[in-house]
Design a protein around this motif. Sequence first.
Motif, PDB file in Angstrom:
ATOM      1  N   PRO A 221      38.693  48.184  33.659  1.00 48.37           N
ATOM      2  CA  PRO A 221      38.223  47.911  35.016  1.00 48.37           C
ATOM      3  C   PRO A 221      36.699  47.932  35.130  1.00 48.37           C
ATOM      4  CG  PRO A 221      40.086  49.415  35.083  1.00 48.37           C
ATOM      5  CD  PRO A 221      39.702  49.273  33.639  1.00 48.37           C
ATOM      6  N   LEU A 222      36.158  46.840  35.672  1.00 47.82           N
ATOM      7  CA  LEU A 222      34.721  46.685  35.869  1.00 47.82           C
ATOM      8  C   LEU A 222      34.470  46.178  37.281  1.00 47.82           C
ATOM      9  CD1 LEU A 222      31.739  46.522  34.915  1.00 47.82           C
ATOM     10  CD2 LEU A 222      32.265  44.237  33.994  1.00 47.82           C
ATOM     11  N   MET A 223      33.571  46.834  38.001  1.00 49.78           N
ATOM     12  CA  MET A 223      33.196  46.454  39.353  1.00 49.78           C
ATOM     13  C   MET A 223      31.687  46.190  39.401  1.00 49.78           C
ATOM     14  SD  MET A 223      35.232  49.307  39.062  1.00 49.78           S
ATOM     15  CE  MET A 223      36.765  50.045  39.644  1.00 49.78           C
ATOM     16  N   VAL A 224      31.233  45.392  40.370  1.00 51.79           N
ATOM     17  CA  VAL A 224      29.802  45.211  40.609  1.00 51.79           C
ATOM     18  C   VAL A 224      29.519  45.451  42.085  1.00 51.79           C
ATOM     19  CG1 VAL A 224      29.554  43.569  38.708  1.00 51.79           C
ATOM     20  CG2 VAL A 224      29.920  42.720  41.040  1.00 51.79           C
ATOM     21  N   GLU A 243      33.445  35.395  38.607  1.00 54.47           N
ATOM     22  CA  GLU A 243      34.898  35.508  38.475  1.00 54.47           C
ATOM     23  C   GLU A 243      35.369  35.431  37.024  1.00 54.47           C
ATOM     24  OE1 GLU A 243      37.359  34.961  42.167  1.00 54.47           O
ATOM     25  OE2 GLU A 243      36.643  32.915  41.773  1.00 54.47           O
ATOM     26  N   GLU A 244      34.563  34.856  36.156  1.00 61.98           N
ATOM     27  CA  GLU A 244      34.963  34.764  34.750  1.00 61.98           C
ATOM     28  C   GLU A 244      35.061  36.139  34.079  1.00 61.98           C
ATOM     29  OE1 GLU A 244      31.687  33.752  31.745  1.00 61.98           O
ATOM     30  OE2 GLU A 244      30.896  32.820  33.580  1.00 61.98           O
ATOM     31  N   PHE A 245      34.481  37.167  34.706  1.00 66.47           N
ATOM     32  CA  PHE A 245      34.448  38.487  34.077  1.00 66.47           C
ATOM     33  C   PHE A 245      35.610  39.385  34.512  1.00 66.47           C
ATOM     34  CE2 PHE A 245      29.848  37.253  34.121  1.00 66.47           C
ATOM     35  CZ  PHE A 245      29.745  37.050  32.756  1.00 66.47           C
ATOM     36  N   ASP A 246      36.563  38.842  35.242  1.00 66.59           N
ATOM     37  CA  ASP A 246      37.767  39.589  35.625  1.00 66.59           C
ATOM     38  C   ASP A 246      37.403  40.926  36.271  1.00 66.59           C
ATOM     39  OD1 ASP A 246      40.479  40.203  35.886  1.00 66.59           O
ATOM     40  OD2 ASP A 246      40.570  41.152  33.907  1.00 66.59           O
ATOM     41  N   LEU A 247      36.573  40.881  37.321  1.00 63.81           N
ATOM     42  CA  LEU A 247      36.116  42.086  38.000  1.00 63.81           C
ATOM     43  C   LEU A 247      37.204  42.653  38.901  1.00 63.81           C
ATOM     44  CD1 LEU A 247      32.564  40.827  39.061  1.00 63.81           C
ATOM     45  CD2 LEU A 247      33.169  42.191  37.041  1.00 63.81           C
ATOM     46  N   THR A 248      37.240  43.968  38.996  1.00 67.21           N
ATOM     47  CA  THR A 248      38.168  44.622  39.909  1.00 67.21           C
ATOM     48  C   THR A 248      37.774  44.333  41.343  1.00 67.21           C
ATOM     49  OG1 THR A 248      38.571  46.368  38.291  1.00 67.21           O
ATOM     50  CG2 THR A 248      39.180  46.840  40.581  1.00 67.21           C
ATOM     51  N   TRP A 249      36.475  44.344  41.624  1.00 73.65           N
ATOM     52  CA  TRP A 249      35.972  43.900  42.926  1.00 73.65           C
ATOM     53  C   TRP A 249      34.482  43.597  42.856  1.00 73.65           C
ATOM     54  CZ3 TRP A 249      37.444  49.411  43.470  1.00 73.65           C
ATOM     55  CH2 TRP A 249      36.356  50.279  43.525  1.00 73.65           C
ATOM     56  N   ILE A 250      34.011  42.852  43.872  1.00 69.27           N
ATOM     57  CA  ILE A 250      32.593  42.625  44.122  1.00 69.27           C
ATOM     58  C   ILE A 250      32.280  43.336  45.436  1.00 69.27           C
ATOM     59  CG2 ILE A 250      30.789  40.922  44.573  1.00 69.27           C
ATOM     60  CD1 ILE A 250      32.555  38.898  43.000  1.00 69.27           C
ATOM     61  N   ALA A 267      38.452  35.298  51.518  1.00 67.37           N
ATOM     62  CA  ALA A 267      39.515  34.292  51.521  1.00 67.37           C
ATOM     63  C   ALA A 267      39.321  33.226  50.452  1.00 67.37           C
ATOM     64  CB  ALA A 267      39.596  33.634  52.899  1.00 67.37           C
ATOM     65  N   SER A 268      38.076  33.026  49.999  1.00 65.99           N
ATOM     66  CA  SER A 268      37.786  31.917  49.087  1.00 65.99           C
ATOM     67  C   SER A 268      37.795  32.303  47.616  1.00 65.99           C
ATOM     68  CB  SER A 268      36.413  31.313  49.431  1.00 65.99           C
ATOM     69  OG  SER A 268      35.370  32.228  49.138  1.00 65.99           O
ATOM     70  N   LEU A 269      37.851  33.607  47.319  1.00 65.76           N
ATOM     71  CA  LEU A 269      37.729  34.067  45.938  1.00 65.76           C
ATOM     72  C   LEU A 269      39.027  34.668  45.425  1.00 65.76           C
ATOM     73  CD1 LEU A 269      34.291  35.927  46.162  1.00 65.76           C
ATOM     74  CD2 LEU A 269      34.679  33.648  45.204  1.00 65.76           C
ATOM     75  N   ASP A 270      39.232  34.580  44.108  1.00 66.87           N
ATOM     76  CA  ASP A 270      40.323  35.310  43.479  1.00 66.87           C
ATOM     77  C   ASP A 270      39.953  36.786  43.317  1.00 66.87           C
ATOM     78  OD1 ASP A 270      41.855  33.019  43.236  1.00 66.87           O
ATOM     79  OD2 ASP A 270      41.043  32.534  41.256  1.00 66.87           O
ATOM     80  N   THR A 271      38.668  37.064  43.067  1.00 63.07           N
ATOM     81  CA  THR A 271      38.200  38.438  42.912  1.00 63.07           C
ATOM     82  C   THR A 271      38.180  39.141  44.266  1.00 63.07           C
ATOM     83  OG1 THR A 271      36.789  37.741  41.073  1.00 63.07           O
ATOM     84  CG2 THR A 271      36.323  39.890  42.056  1.00 63.07           C
ATOM     85  N   ALA A 272      38.601  40.391  44.283  1.00 60.19           N
ATOM     86  CA  ALA A 272      38.631  41.171  45.521  1.00 60.19           C
ATOM     87  C   ALA A 272      37.220  41.466  46.016  1.00 60.19           C
ATOM     88  CB  ALA A 272      39.388  42.480  45.293  1.00 60.19           C
TER      89      ALA A 272
END
Length: 397
Positions: A221-224, A243-250, A267-272
């Motif tokens: 798990p990685l968050m920014v 999004e390429e980095f599979d983040l847990t959230w931004i 609503a527009s992103l796959d990342t939370a």
Amino acid sequence: MSMIESNVYIDAKIPSMEAGPASVDKIEWVKLSLLFLPLAAPISDAKVLTGRQKPMTEIAFVFAEIRTRDGHEGIGFGYSKRAGGRGMFEHAKEIAPNLLGEDPNDIAKIFNKLLWAGASMGRSGMAVQAVAPFDVALWDLKAKRAGLPLAKLLGAHRDSVQCYNTSGGFLSTPLDKVLENVESSRASGIGGIKIKVGQPDTAIDYARVKAVREKLGEGFPLMVDANQQWDRVTAQRFCRKLEEFDLTWIEEPLDCQDHEGHAALSASLDTAIATGEMLTSFEEHARFIGVKAADFVQPDAPRVGGITPFLQIMNLASFNGLKLAPHFAMEIHLHLSAAYPTEPWLEHFEWLEPLFNERLELRDGRMWVPNRPGLGFSLSEQAVAWTVATETFGTRP
């Protein structure tokens, strides 16, 4: 003995429930303390790099100690990073006498009484944050009186909470040191890593995130956290790139008051998207939740006024199917996170450890709820040494 129709025997000597006074105790003594915790090195995030704030060198804490006629006691705190600590202490001094004579069991009543005592200053911001030390102390007292950790008093869903580290990834930390911190955090048993972003040049952010992801490997798990740095266009473009980095959230990509912008981005992103740490009341969180502005809510109990409003936020977030990741103050938030229905995240900061005699256990990526009653901490001699002002009210039992 007497017998009823169902053939169940009851003891006629057992007294019936009789009406009578409900109050069982009262607050007789309150102590407030203001102290400043120095940081080992100045800390900078995106707000510093853009000139909005100066580097953080210390944290102000306001502690409240409450004791009752029957000998029960509790301790709680609020805090301010940068300006506001002295103002919070002074406001808390003004409203503190309102606790004397109150039944410590009536926490919601006392919260409202304290809130309205300072309502001319508003019902958010410093006026609410000054209530937090008292509210937290009352919940600590209640759990101690029951002989239970606060998490168990509230009704825990788990005995440990997955835990991520933030303190090793500030923008003031060079990348090579960030990578060293990542390695040591994993070795200590941490379950996730969060680093700061928000450089004026997003290419630098991208390179740092890429390096940390490569260090961690896939799946960890990685968050920014952008600390409200970007405008809507920059956030949309750069968050897509991340999004390429599979983040847990931004976290906090936009200004904390931009409900609509966060909602559109989420609503527009796959990342939370995660936000909420800078909001200072239940009402502010309710507005954010109402427009679906985030996937993770990040309330901070000392900032929203204590545990009483935090529990309201928890209930609303759970009802709306959101995830929980409280900000800072893990000594309080561990217990609250353990009582959240769905698996939350806990933010790990070791900065506060010198303030307390006790330590929390980090193991297997999780922080474990201590078996000590209440919140399970007491002030250390170092905390007393850092104290610059105190005020007492009432008579010590």
